[in-house]
Design a protein around this motif. Structure first.
Motif, PDB file in Angstrom:
ATOM      1  N   GLY A 316       0.994  -1.161   0.172  1.00 56.73           N
ATOM      2  CA  GLY A 316      -0.155   0.047  -0.069  1.00 56.73           C
ATOM      3  C   GLY A 316       0.978   1.223  -0.054  1.00 56.73           C
ATOM      4  O   GLY A 316       0.704   2.225  -0.854  1.00 56.73           O
ATOM      5  N   GLY A 324      -3.328   4.397  -1.933  1.00 59.06           N
ATOM      6  CA  GLY A 324      -2.418   3.609  -1.340  1.00 59.06           C
ATOM      7  C   GLY A 324      -2.167   3.865   0.052  1.00 59.06           C
ATOM      8  O   GLY A 324      -2.166   2.856   0.917  1.00 59.06           O
ATOM      9  N   GLY A 327      -5.281   2.833   2.148  1.00 58.09           N
ATOM     10  CA  GLY A 327      -5.434   1.602   2.345  1.00 58.09           C
ATOM     11  C   GLY A 327      -4.612   1.163   3.252  1.00 58.09           C
ATOM     12  O   GLY A 327      -4.801   0.174   4.153  1.00 58.09           O
ATOM     13  N   ALA A 328      -3.039   1.509   3.190  1.00 58.23           N
ATOM     14  CA  ALA A 328      -2.100   1.061   4.164  1.00 58.23           C
ATOM     15  C   ALA A 328      -2.590   1.511   5.598  1.00 58.23           C
ATOM     16  O   ALA A 328      -2.227   0.730   6.481  1.00 58.23           O
ATOM     17  N   HIS A 331      -5.503  -0.518   6.873  1.00 64.01           N
ATOM     18  CA  HIS A 331      -5.163  -1.757   6.902  1.00 64.01           C
ATOM     19  C   HIS A 331      -4.202  -1.994   8.379  1.00 64.01           C
ATOM     20  O   HIS A 331      -4.311  -3.010   9.011  1.00 64.01           O
ATOM     21  N   SER A 393      -9.715  -2.549   3.467  1.00 62.49           N
ATOM     22  CA  SER A 393      -8.269  -2.008   3.093  1.00 62.49           C
ATOM     23  C   SER A 393      -7.577  -2.921   1.995  1.00 62.49           C
ATOM     24  O   SER A 393      -6.564  -2.196   1.471  1.00 62.49           O
ATOM     25  N   GLU A 394      -7.577  -3.897   1.938  1.00 66.46           N
ATOM     26  CA  GLU A 394      -7.036  -4.660   1.200  1.00 66.46           C
ATOM     27  C   GLU A 394      -7.452  -4.637  -0.427  1.00 66.46           C
ATOM     28  O   GLU A 394      -6.773  -4.232  -1.440  1.00 66.46           O
ATOM     29  N   ILE A 397      -5.828  -1.478  -1.173  1.00 61.11           N
ATOM     30  CA  ILE A 397      -4.544  -1.429  -1.952  1.00 61.11           C
ATOM     31  C   ILE A 397      -4.512  -2.074  -3.197  1.00 61.11           C
ATOM     32  O   ILE A 397      -3.684  -1.522  -4.238  1.00 61.11           O
ATOM     33  N   ALA A 400      -5.049   0.611  -5.805  1.00 64.93           N
ATOM     34  CA  ALA A 400      -4.229   1.754  -5.770  1.00 64.93           C
ATOM     35  C   ALA A 400      -3.011   1.198  -6.685  1.00 64.93           C
ATOM     36  O   ALA A 400      -2.336   1.795  -7.581  1.00 64.93           O
TER      37      ALA A 400
END
Length: 487
Positions: A316, A324, A327-328, A331, A393-394, A397, A400
């Protein structure tokens, strides 16, 4: 106000550690540690609210920094510290170590102190010291049960991680040397100073420094192939320590890589630094998948899951851009909650059945109904299944990766996630639907051991059903901070 808040945030676990040592009584130590965890959590929430106002604030001669990325990592660490402190009250009483419990809680609070302090360091050298202190303190926690496996894991942990941290120190020194050609022989090694000077530095020196830092702090994060300490340390530690190692410590070390990556980006060093970060992230997901499928130990299964999720987080941040980074960070929060839940469930099952082997645990739902559903829901969540937070979240990512021109990496990540989903849940099929091998009816865990599982699962479910708009605005602030204010 903010300065006082940070004093409270750091001071609470520091006072708890000192008080536990001085009084040296088990019940007092667990109470004062729990109070410190509650205070630290409240302070971390307020710190995020302050950081959401934008910009960054520095104190004490510029050595302490509160910005959006650091505050988020502190919040994740404080959440795990609170959950693990609640769980520890019930779990540690089962070990029969009443005389040593005060020392355990002193070390536990000191460990939390180092984790919470690291992200606040506004100096690359001080940040390195804080991360090294996490190693020194947590080594004694890894070895706390004093069994042969725990002692071996502690030695492996301190040797491998200290070697990696030494590589990170070399990268920091090289970066400082590169900056001396621009800023003179002496200057403040703050993150902002380095970012502003980066465009004038030698790109080759900066790239070398980042790669060394990536390997060094990547060892602490547990990125493959530097992850060799992680399965042993996570599996041999007491369950609340395993939760702290996986859900809090790894995030604090990841922040260092991300801050150095922002410096490399500011210098315009090309695609090599980001490509190396992405490469290690994807390789970590691959290694996690391979070892998850063939794992036989319940806590080692959770440990390799941590390798996988740190790899996803690295992807991410490596893909970059607002999506990205968002998302990271999402996560990071969900993984902190989810992995705490999973280690708590593993600790309950291990104590109840008297074994660490997956094959020795059976019919969990029938024998441990209070925690069986919680642990199974956590198992589904940790594989990225909807409707839990890690699914969102995945998905962010992966999007992204496709948007950022890393389509083949995103496809590879998606394929590995399918393998992990099948492999991980197959182990839970064994533990839930097959007979335990040679075990008697297990004893039910106490409320102290089940309540934090609820406290982890409920927000994990809520974050899967609803991505708060305030989080999106905050993640944009982090993305801007890491890009030096560039959109």
């Amino acid at each position: 106000m903010a300065g006082t808040l940070l004093v409270v945030l750091i001071g609470a676990p520091a006072v708890a550690a000192a008080a536990a040592l001085v009084v040296n009584r088990a019940r007092f130590a667990e109470a004062v540690n729990l109070i410190a965890a509650i205070i630290a959590f409240a302070a971390a929430v307020l710190a995020v609210r302050i950081a959401a106002g934008g910009g960054m604030r520095v104190w004490w001669g510029g050595y302490i920094l509160l910005d959006a990325p650091g505050a988020w990592v502190v919040l994740c660490g404080a959440i795990v510290y609170l959950l693990a402190s609640i769980y520890a009250v019930g779990y540690m009483r089962l070990l029969g170590e009443e005389e040593r419990l005060a020392r355990f809680y002193a070390l536990f609070a000191a460990f939390a102190l180092t984790i919470l302090a690291g992200p606040l360091m506004n100096n690359a050298g001080l940040y390195w010291i804080a991360i090294e202190l996490t190693t020194l303190v947590s080594t004694f926690l890894v070895a706390f049960e004093r069994e042969a496996g725990a002692m071996e894991a502690a030695w492996k942990y301190i040797i491998v991680v200290s070697a990696g941290i030494s590589v990170a120190l070399l990268g920091t020194v090289i970066l400082y040397w590169g900056g001396s050609f621009v800023l003179g022989p002496t200057y403040d090694l703050t993150w902002e100073t380095l970012r502003q000077a980066a465009p004038k530095m030698n790109p080759g020196i900066l790239t070398l420094a980042f790669l060394l830092v990536l390997v060094g702090y990547g060892t602490k994060v547990g990125l493959a192939p530097m992850h060799t300490w992680l399965p042993d340390a996570h599996s041999e530690s007491p369950a609340p320590v395993s939760a702290m190692l996986s859900g809090a410590l790894l995030n604090a070390a990841m922040l260092g890589i991300v801050r150095f990556l922002s410096i490399a980006d500011a210098a315009g060093t090309g695609r090599l630094p980001r490509g190396a970060f992405i490469g290690l992230g994807l390789f970590s997901v691959l290694v996690g998948a391979l070892f998850i499928v063939r794992q036989r130990g319940v806590k080692r299964l959770m440990a390799y899951s941590s390798v996988e999720h740190m790899g996803i987080m690295a992807l991410g941040f490596g893909f970059g851009g607002p999506l990205g980074v968002a998302g990271a960070l999402y996560h990071m929060l969900n993984h902190s909650l989810n992995k705490s839940l999973m280690f708590f469930g593993a600790g309950n099952a291990m104590r109840a059945y008297g074994t660490k082997r997956i094959g020795g645990i059976g019919q969990v739902m029938e024998r441990l109904p209070a925690q069986g559903g919680l642990w199974l829901a956590g198992a589904a969540a940790i594989t990225g299944a909807p409707p839990f937070g890690l699914f969102l979240s995945e998905l962010a990512i992966l999007r992204a990766g496709f948007r950022g021109g890393y389509a083949w990496v995103a496809w590879a990540m998606a394929l590995l996630l399918i393998v992990i989903f099948i492999g991980f849940l197959n182990h839970f099929r064994i533990m839930y639907f097959e007979e335990a091998q040679g075990t008697e009816a297990p004893a039910a865990p106490s409320l102290w051991c089940v309540a934090p599982m609820w406290l982890a699962l409920l927000p994990l479910l809520a974050l899967g059903l609803w991505w708060p708009q305030g989080f999106s605005a905050y993640f944009d602030l982090v993305a801007q901070a890491l890009s030096g204010g560039r959109p």
